[in-house]
Design an enzyme around this catalytic site. Structure first.
Site, PDB file in Angstrom:
ATOM      1  CE  LYS A  88      37.482  47.905  44.074  1.00 52.54           C
ATOM      2  NZ  LYS A  88      36.147  46.773  44.168  1.00 52.54           N
TER       3      LYS A  88
ATOM      4  NE  ARG B  26      41.168  41.772  40.918  1.00 52.06           N
ATOM      5  CZ  ARG B  26      40.858  43.028  39.564  1.00 52.06           C
ATOM      6  NH1 ARG B  26      40.686  44.187  41.050  1.00 52.06           N
ATOM      7  NH2 ARG B  26      40.630  42.699  39.196  1.00 52.06           N
TER       8      ARG B  26
END
Length: 271
Positions: free
Chosen positions: A219, A254
């Site tokens: 991210k 994740r």
């Protein structure tokens, strides 16, 4: 099926592998858009030791546009069916109750809802009826406008308060507490400093009493820290974060790749 009945490891952080059957996801959009390549990727994940494969057919990146119910199901259901037959534990990543229900019918065993039941009023009752594990994530708004809602006086306190509201709704709907997993939603209606504040206060999230799943993979906030512009360039930072989370005993991560994270978790387990 309950979370405990899935037979997931309890002595280490579990790896949830991301499989986006989409053309527009931020890190791997288009790589696994075709059914065949998605199934092939899932089989590789299994070989590399993934614990759960999280399959989604609708991008939830900031600014993403919704796809139709029919298109979402066309993308994911055949992939779920094939990988479930191959022995994978699958979570279906969707905010739609109908897609979640059909995903379970095709062999998925967990529902991963980035809206924690706020996008579809039928979701929580349906999960309760299915008696399956449910991942409830914190967010605000939809992908198209969520970053405009990243306004907090105390992000840790407010995220916990809003998660408590969702926990209460989940339990009131009849979903068993033992089937609930919480995700603080890094990057969802949050800027970089908000993500770091949550990561540095995970013990406060854990006081809620539920397993915590962290989705930080590749991210932007990691790239801001290390000067990496593209998602692939943020993989090393993601692996480093996995090591730290595993060392502190976080329930799950994740991630987009599997083996590097399984390796990092194994090393962290020796300290």
């Amino acid at each position: 099926m309950s979370l405990s009945a899935l037979g997931l490891p309890t002595d280490r952080t579990i790896v949830v592998g991301i499989l986006n059957v989409t053309p527009d996801s931020f890190a791997d959009g288009g790589q696994y858009e075709k059914r065949e390549t998605a199934i092939e990727r899932g089989l590789v994940m299994l070989e590399e030791g993934v614990d759960i494969i999280d399959i989604g057919g609708e991008s939830t990146r900031p600014g993403a546009q919704r796809v139709s119910l029919e298109e979402e199901q066309r993308r994911v259901l055949p992939v779920i069916e094939a990988l479930a037959k191959a022995g994978a534990i699958i979570s279906i990543d969707t905010v739609r109750a109908q897609t979640a229900q059909k995903g379970i019918q095709m062999g998925a065993r967990i529902i991963n809802d980035v809206s924690a039941g706020l996008s579809d009023s039928e979701m929580l009752p349906m999960v309760a009826a299915l008696s399956c594990p449910y991942i409830a994530m914190h967010s605000r708004g939809e992908s198209k406008d969520m970053q405009a809602r990243a306004l907090y006086n105390d992000v840790v306190k407010e995220v916990i308060s809003e998660l408590i509201d969702r926990v209460e709704a989940v339990l009131a709907a009849g979903i068993a507490a033992e089937n609930l997993i919480l995700d603080p939603g890094l990057g969802f209606a949050k800027e970089s400093e908000h993500n770091w504040a949550l990561l540095n206060n995970l013990e406060k999230l854990e006081t809620l009493g539920f397993p915590i799943l962290i989705g930080a993979s590749r991210k932007r906030f990691l790239g801001v820290l290390v000067g990496a512009d593209t998602p692939d360039e943020r993989e090393a930072a993601t692996i480093a974060l996995t090591s730290l989370l595993a060392q502190r005993g976080t329930w799950g991560v994740r991630v987009h790749s599997v083996k590097p994270h399984r390796d990092a978790i194994a090393v962290a387990g020796r300290f």
